[in-house]
Scaffold this motif. Structure first.
Motif, PDB file in Angstrom:
ATOM      1  N   ASP A 186     -27.794  34.759 -23.402  1.00 31.84           N
ATOM      2  CA  ASP A 186     -28.057  34.208 -21.839  1.00 31.84           C
ATOM      3  C   ASP A 186     -28.333  35.022 -20.882  1.00 31.84           C
ATOM      4  N   ILE A 187     -27.416  36.340 -20.931  1.00 35.22           N
ATOM      5  CA  ILE A 187     -27.711  37.216 -20.086  1.00 35.22           C
ATOM      6  C   ILE A 187     -28.800  38.390 -20.344  1.00 35.22           C
ATOM      7  N   GLU A 188     -29.710  38.534 -20.017  1.00 37.11           N
ATOM      8  CA  GLU A 188     -30.513  39.508 -20.344  1.00 37.11           C
ATOM      9  C   GLU A 188     -31.227  39.499 -21.516  1.00 37.11           C
ATOM     10  N   ARG A 189     -30.874  38.390 -22.457  1.00 43.68           N
ATOM     11  CA  ARG A 189     -31.157  38.252 -23.680  1.00 43.68           C
ATOM     12  C   ARG A 189     -30.498  39.370 -24.534  1.00 43.68           C
ATOM     13  N   VAL A 190     -29.535  39.803 -24.314  1.00 45.05           N
ATOM     14  CA  VAL A 190     -28.656  40.584 -24.819  1.00 45.05           C
ATOM     15  C   VAL A 190     -27.375  39.828 -25.740  1.00 45.05           C
ATOM     16  N   LEU A 191     -27.586  39.989 -27.237  1.00 44.86           N
ATOM     17  CA  LEU A 191     -26.734  39.231 -27.824  1.00 44.86           C
ATOM     18  C   LEU A 191     -25.424  39.439 -27.669  1.00 44.86           C
ATOM     19  N   ALA A 192     -24.340  38.479 -27.561  1.00 47.42           N
ATOM     20  CA  ALA A 192     -22.964  38.549 -27.272  1.00 47.42           C
ATOM     21  C   ALA A 192     -22.047  37.617 -28.099  1.00 47.42           C
ATOM     22  N   LEU A 193     -21.246  38.249 -28.772  1.00 46.82           N
ATOM     23  CA  LEU A 193     -20.515  36.905 -29.678  1.00 46.82           C
ATOM     24  C   LEU A 193     -19.525  36.548 -29.001  1.00 46.82           C
ATOM     25  N   GLY A 194     -19.046  35.292 -29.404  1.00 45.47           N
ATOM     26  CA  GLY A 194     -17.865  34.612 -29.092  1.00 45.47           C
ATOM     27  C   GLY A 194     -17.781  34.101 -27.508  1.00 45.47           C
ATOM     28  N   VAL A 195     -18.636  33.419 -27.139  1.00 45.69           N
ATOM     29  CA  VAL A 195     -18.613  32.892 -25.913  1.00 45.69           C
ATOM     30  C   VAL A 195     -17.940  31.574 -25.507  1.00 45.69           C
ATOM     31  N   HIS A 196     -17.968  30.804 -26.639  1.00 46.09           N
ATOM     32  CA  HIS A 196     -16.786  29.735 -26.473  1.00 46.09           C
ATOM     33  C   HIS A 196     -16.169  29.561 -27.941  1.00 46.09           C
ATOM     34  N   GLY A 197     -16.686  29.793 -28.793  1.00 47.43           N
ATOM     35  CA  GLY A 197     -16.103  29.692 -29.996  1.00 47.43           C
ATOM     36  C   GLY A 197     -15.456  30.982 -30.531  1.00 47.43           C
ATOM     37  N   PRO A 198     -15.463  30.942 -32.058  1.00 42.95           N
ATOM     38  CA  PRO A 198     -14.593  32.191 -32.523  1.00 42.95           C
ATOM     39  C   PRO A 198     -15.667  33.532 -32.303  1.00 42.95           C
ATOM     40  N   LEU A 199     -14.949  34.634 -32.208  1.00 38.76           N
ATOM     41  CA  LEU A 199     -15.730  35.803 -32.141  1.00 38.76           C
ATOM     42  C   LEU A 199     -16.146  36.406 -33.557  1.00 38.76           C
ATOM     43  N   GLU A 200     -15.370  36.063 -34.404  1.00 40.09           N
ATOM     44  CA  GLU A 200     -15.637  36.371 -35.738  1.00 40.09           C
ATOM     45  C   GLU A 200     -15.567  35.208 -36.865  1.00 40.09           C
ATOM     46  N   LEU A 201     -16.535  35.358 -37.680  1.00 33.57           N
ATOM     47  CA  LEU A 201     -16.410  34.383 -38.712  1.00 33.57           C
ATOM     48  C   LEU A 201     -16.313  35.166 -40.329  1.00 33.57           C
ATOM     49  N   HIS A 202     -15.162  34.782 -40.701  1.00 35.51           N
ATOM     50  CA  HIS A 202     -15.002  35.383 -42.050  1.00 35.51           C
ATOM     51  C   HIS A 202     -15.097  34.421 -43.210  1.00 35.51           C
ATOM     52  N   ILE A 203     -15.862  34.554 -44.222  1.00 32.15           N
ATOM     53  CA  ILE A 203     -16.282  33.775 -45.131  1.00 32.15           C
ATOM     54  C   ILE A 203     -15.614  34.145 -46.545  1.00 32.15           C
ATOM     55  N   LEU A 204     -14.702  33.371 -47.156  1.00 31.45           N
ATOM     56  CA  LEU A 204     -14.261  33.730 -48.436  1.00 31.45           C
ATOM     57  C   LEU A 204     -14.810  32.917 -49.499  1.00 31.45           C
ATOM     58  N   ILE A 205     -15.475  33.656 -50.250  1.00 32.93           N
ATOM     59  CA  ILE A 205     -16.128  32.878 -51.514  1.00 32.93           C
ATOM     60  C   ILE A 205     -15.056  32.738 -52.825  1.00 32.93           C
TER      61      ILE A 205
ATOM     62  N   TYR B 162     -26.517  42.507 -13.237  1.00 36.01           N
ATOM     63  CA  TYR B 162     -26.071  42.980 -12.037  1.00 36.01           C
ATOM     64  C   TYR B 162     -25.895  41.742 -11.033  1.00 36.01           C
ATOM     65  N   GLN B 163     -26.839  40.817 -11.011  1.00 34.48           N
ATOM     66  CA  GLN B 163     -26.749  39.756 -10.254  1.00 34.48           C
ATOM     67  C   GLN B 163     -25.674  38.529 -10.780  1.00 34.48           C
ATOM     68  N   VAL B 164     -25.257  38.583 -12.146  1.00 39.34           N
ATOM     69  CA  VAL B 164     -24.521  37.813 -13.085  1.00 39.34           C
ATOM     70  C   VAL B 164     -23.069  38.335 -12.462  1.00 39.34           C
ATOM     71  N   GLY B 165     -22.855  39.785 -12.547  1.00 41.04           N
ATOM     72  CA  GLY B 165     -21.616  40.506 -12.037  1.00 41.04           C
ATOM     73  C   GLY B 165     -21.353  40.029 -10.906  1.00 41.04           C
ATOM     74  N   ASP B 166     -22.354  40.069  -9.733  1.00 38.02           N
ATOM     75  CA  ASP B 166     -21.820  39.829  -8.550  1.00 38.02           C
ATOM     76  C   ASP B 166     -21.390  38.385  -8.505  1.00 38.02           C
ATOM     77  N   LEU B 167     -22.157  37.611  -9.022  1.00 39.88           N
ATOM     78  CA  LEU B 167     -21.710  36.011  -8.879  1.00 39.88           C
ATOM     79  C   LEU B 167     -20.281  35.839  -9.519  1.00 39.88           C
ATOM     80  N   PHE B 168     -20.181  36.690 -10.721  1.00 44.38           N
ATOM     81  CA  PHE B 168     -18.910  36.221 -11.484  1.00 44.38           C
ATOM     82  C   PHE B 168     -17.588  36.843 -10.494  1.00 44.38           C
ATOM     83  N   ASP B 177     -17.396  44.044 -13.539  1.00 46.09           N
ATOM     84  CA  ASP B 177     -18.309  45.088 -13.766  1.00 46.09           C
ATOM     85  C   ASP B 177     -19.649  44.225 -14.417  1.00 46.09           C
ATOM     86  N   ALA B 178     -20.723  44.839 -14.490  1.00 49.61           N
ATOM     87  CA  ALA B 178     -22.083  44.367 -15.036  1.00 49.61           C
ATOM     88  C   ALA B 178     -22.180  44.484 -16.223  1.00 49.61           C
ATOM     89  N   GLU B 179     -21.170  44.545 -17.074  1.00 48.98           N
ATOM     90  CA  GLU B 179     -21.176  44.953 -18.513  1.00 48.98           C
ATOM     91  C   GLU B 179     -21.469  43.404 -19.411  1.00 48.98           C
TER      92      GLU B 179
END
Ligand code: SF4
Ligand code: SF4
Lengths: 209, 718
Positions: A186-205, B162-168, B177-179
């Motif tokens: 959602d921020i600049e379309r950069v993928l970030a993991l673990g926003v609300h749920g787990p940061l990692e998923l480990h699958i054991l087969i 940066y806009q999100v960083g300021d907002l937060f 920071d804006a990371e």
């Protein structure tokens, strides 16, 4: 290659594509050891890339401070397996719980669950969790470790449709497809993991016996 | 949200977006990455038939929605859920506020729901004294900024880190920071306590499955799971368009939805909730669940034979992802609440004519949205139709009235064009361009030079030069369209030369006129129909093997729209179908029918690149023929980046929105220049006018030509 092996390979490939960690195990005890090991290596309440030092509003801080020791949650396990896990946790100095998840909403370290099915074409785990405790274990944990028997891997969602319907008709039901870790772009379309749920998923087969 | 009162104000708003560097770069990068990501996600799948199946099943569900609703309600109620029906958005909001009151809820967490945006639910809940927190990261950000979403799937795509960083920083009261990684974690921890405190959770639903009475939720962040688990009351708000007969239909849509939305094979979480679930914070251990099913004009829509297809929309946002206009101006300017192509349509039905009247004009008719839509909705056609309806209600603006008057009368139209040739004399230059723009054009139009009217129109040339073909292997009729008839007759002449050399006999019916697309683009449906009738009468489809046109826009309009335009006149419809069947574009005819060979042409070895006209590549699904012809015709073809993206001409669009047209052209020409080619080829005289005019203004040496011209030049058979 047998069709079972192809399914398995597709499953692993697709799961890894969405950054799940996939490991083969040959017994349920091995799963327990995996969890203990992982918990041991992990920092307590480690919000990767932004540790507890990140400044938060007061309320959020307080919630975070509620948690002191490392916690493993494993609701819904068979009792003998749970006992093994609980014993090993105790030895390593972790709390192990199978209920009372609502007291741990600040987060637990590891949620340990068993999936009903794996879905190969997307690397998805199908976890049936009508029990709230089980559901929360898959949501508020930082790492989610999930076991699936190799024989339960199906080609696609149509392959689990009938099973889903059977379960859904026994209401109430709460069923989830879980694929990789919680993510956002959602921020600049950069993928970030673990926003609300787990940061990692480990699958054991789990190899079939 | 759309606020402009008139087109002039709207254009001012558009200019703000054009000046927003960050927005432009983000949307550009996104547009390019999206296309690759989507293609990859669908690799090896039969996308067309998947989309057809979805369209079919959604159509059936729409026709059947009353029965489906009944079944859904029965099953849901049997499983302990309360089901409500809301006719309007206000009614839905009232129902939800009442539920909150009855169950003594104070704090609400929400997971993203476009339907709740549509009804402006938050306002009403806040007015009722409730605290509402959006938990989807993008939604939370725009909620904190008091804005509306600018994309259906990525609501905060218009904001920088940066806009999100300021907002937060403001929200947490301590410096952030804006990371991005860190900002996401801040949100994770800030929002976690909101879930803990909330007593009501509100979600939307992606699927309402009648056979189980349950819903399906598609998310990546996992917030919908927390929202539907932690608070003791859960309300799901959904439109009747979410009703499906069975789980299978939902699973089928799930195959397309994430792939089309973000290029993911599936989202991280798909949650299926059936029945009143366990809730350990509720007194009886059961969650109180309410489904609020919203009509808000949807059932009316379903009764409309043309617009009922809107029900197929699965809200994937792909129509915005590929729209060249959205890419320039973003969602706040290309939609009201719903954005992009579907947004223009839904705005009219859900938010009214006043909100939609400017928006619907901002479509260039490039068909990119139609091509990508998960439900196979003919979005550009619906947008034009709404434009027409609004004009019928509000009165037609003078320019479109004039143009339709003129086009309805071929003789008058052609006389005017001939007169214009004399009128332009003082400003015409030898190189075929007009030196100074005539008074009626303002400065904004100076991004491209305009061509002069030709000395002799094609129709006059034809009378004197019509070739005689002794033993014809094919008989065809030529459709010139007005630009090639009066501005670029040499393109038609080149085609005639090559056809004659290949034993094709030709007719050029003199009664033919403009194809009528320009008036249709201006929302003049009646005039468009009249012009179509004229042309249908001018041609005798049974007498030819093919009807050829060198203009991609004419070709697509004649082929796809004529039969629709005369649908209510059975006799004419029959003729229009026969006519449409015979229509073929120049490149397909020469490459696929005449099957010309490399040996038939001299090699010039010139480097040529290609611009694919929207109405050729998407309108007629012609992709390979022109590129093969360039190679066969003795040139070296070099691929251009974004070859199938619109050049910004769009006929009357470029008159109405010169700033947008200029930007689209700018991008196109930069890509063209980067190929290093010396010639730019294409298959549409409109595109040629735009591209040539733009290159001339840039002072570029690149030549722009119709494929027919280079083939005639290099042909060995003369
Ligand atoms: S036809 Fe083109 S310009 Fe119009 S809405 Fe669709 S994608 Fe956008
Ligand atoms: S109209 Fe089509 S492309 Fe646009 S959001 Fe709806 S389904 Fe997706």
């Amino acid at each position: 290659m047998s069709s079972k092996d192809t399914l398995y390979q597709t499953f692993v490939e697709k799961a890894e594509l969405v950054s799940a960690f996939v490991t083969n195990i040959d017994s349920e005890e091995a799963a327990v050891d995996y969890v203990i090991n992982l918990c041991d290596k992990k920092e307590a309440c480690q919000l990767l890339a932004s540790g507890c030092e990140a400044d938060l509003s007061e309320k959020a801080e307080t919630l975070c401070d509620a948690k002191q020791t490392k916690v493993i949650a494993a609701p819904g396990l068979k009792s003998d397996l749970y006992e093994t896990l609980a014993a090993k946790s105790k030895k390593s100095g972790f709390d192990c719980i199978d209920s009372g998840m609502r007291k741990h909403l600040a987060g637990i370290d590891i949620g340990f669950t068993i999936a009903e099915y794996g879905i190969a074409d997307t690397g998805t785990m199908m976890v049936d969790c009508p029990s709230e405790e089980l559901r929360l274990a898959t949501m508020v944990s930082e790492y989610h470790v999930c076991v699936v028997p190799k024989s339960k891997i199906r080609a696609n969602t149509y392959g689990v449709e009938k099973m889903m319907l059977t379960r859904m008709k026994k209401t109430p039901n709460y069923l989830a497809f879980i694929t990789g870790a919680s993510r956002t772009a959602d921020i600049e379309r950069v993928l970030a993991l673990g926003v609300h749920g787990p940061l990692e998923l480990h699958i054991l087969i789990l190899e079939d016996q | 949200m759309q606020k402009a009162d008139n087109l002039k104000e709207y254009r001012k708003e558009l200019q703000e977006s054009l000046d927003n560097e960050f927005l432009r770069t983000t949307l550009d990068n996104f547009a390019v990455a999206y296309k690759a990501g989507r293609a990859n996600a669908f690799k090896g799948m039969d996308v067309r038939s998947l989309i057809d199946d979805i369209a079919c099943s959604k159509d059936a569900a729409g026709e059947n929605f009353e029965a489906l609703y009944k079944e859904f309600k029965e099953n849901a109620e049997a499983a302990g859920i309360h089901v409500h029906f809301a006719k309007t958005g206000d009614e839905a909001n009232q129902i939800i506020a009442q539920i909150a009151k009855d169950s003594d809820c104070k704090k609400i967490v929400k997971s993203k729901s476009m339907t709740a945006e549509e009804t402006l639910l938050n306002h009403d809940l806040e007015d009722a004294g409730l605290e509402v927190t959006e938990t989807d990261l993008g939604e939370w950000i725009i909620q904190l900024r008091h804005e509306g979403p600018s994309h259906m799937v990525m609501p905060a795509i218009h904001l920088s880190r940066y806009q999100v960083g300021d907002l937060f920083t403001e929200v947490t009261g301590s410096k952030q920071d804006a990371e991005i990684e860190k900002l996401v974690k801040v949100a994770r921890r800030e929002l976690r306590q909101k879930y803990v405190e909330a007593d009501m959770g509100i979600t939307g639903a992606n699927f309402a499955v009648a056979e189980t009475g349950g819903i399906g939720l598609v998310t990546n962040e996992g917030n919908a799971r927390l929202v539907s688990t932690l608070p003791r009351v859960h309300v799901a708000l959904m439109g009747i368009d979410k009703l499906l007969p069975n789980l299978h239909d939902a699973l089928r849509i799930l195959k397309a939805l994430p792939r089309n939305a973000t290029g993911q094979q599936i989202t991280s979480y798909v949650t299926w909730i059936t029945g009143a679930n366990e809730c350990l914070s509720a007194e009886d251990g059961k969650k109180e669940i309410h489904y609020v099913i919203l009509d808000n004009g949807r059932s009316e829509l379903l009764k409309d034979s043309l617009f009922s297809q809107v029900n197929r929309c699965v809200r994937c946002g792909a129509c915005a992802n590929v729209c060249p206009v959205y890419r320039l101006v973003g969602g706040h300017k290309m939609g009201h609440i719903y954005i992009g192509a579907i947004g223009l349509i839904l705005t009219y039905f859900f938010h009214g004519k006043d909100k939609a009247k400017n928006l619907v004009q901002n479509c260039i008719n490039c068909e990119a949205c139609k091509d990508v839509c998960a439900g196979g909705i003919d979005l550009p056609r619906l947008i034009k139709e709404i434009h027409a309806r609004i004009q019928d209600e509000d009165g037609h603006p003078l320019p479109s009235v004039l143009l339709s008057k003129v086009l309805r009368n071929r003789k008058l139209f052609h006389t005017l064009l001939r007169t214009a040739k004399w009128g332009q004399k003082p400003v015409a230059e030898k190189d075929g361009f007009i030196r100074h723009l005539p008074m009626i054009f303002s400065k904004e139009h100076s991004f491209r030079a305009l061509p002069t009217i030709a000395e002799k129109p094609f129709r006059d040339w034809w009378k004197d030069n019509r070739p005689e073909v002794k033993k014809p292997k094919l008989r065809v009729a030529l459709f010139s369209g007005c630009v090639q008839d009066f501005v670029y007759p040499e393109q038609m002449q080149a085609a005639v030369e090559l056809f004659a050399a290949n034993n094709v006999s030709m007719e050029y019916p003199m009664e033919q006129s403009c194809c009528g697309l320009p008036v249709q683009m201006m929302g003049e449906m009646e005039a468009s129909r009249d012009v179509a009738k004229q042309n249908l009468r001018a041609f005798e489809p049974d007498a030819y093997d093919y009807i050829i046109t060198l203009c991609a826009s004419c070709a697509a309009h004649l082929k796809h729209n004529y039969p629709k335009l005369v649908m209510d006149r059975p006799a004419l419809k029959y003729r229009a179908d026969a006519f449409a069947d015979k229509i073929i574009d120049y490149s397909s005819f020469v490459n696929d029918v005449l099957k010309v060979k490399k040996v038939d042409f001299n090699e010039s070895k010139e480097k040529a690149t290609y611009h694919a006209p929207c109405h050729l590549c998407r309108g007629l699904e012609v992709h390979d023929a022109p590129r093969q012809l360039i190679e066969k015709g003795g040139m070296e073809y070099v691929e251009c980046a974004e070859e199938e993206v619109c050049c910004g001409f769009g006929g009357t669009f470029s008159m109405k929105f010169p700033e947008l047209s200029a930007e689209l052209l700018n991008k196109k020409l930069t890509n063209v220049e980067e190929t290093g080619a010396t010639t730019l080829l294409t298959d549409c005289p409109g595109c040629i006018m735009q591209l040539r005019g733009g290159l001339k203004t840039r002072g570029s040496k690149i030549k722009v030509r119709h494929v027919s011209e280079v083939l005639a030049d290099n042909s060995k058979k003369k």
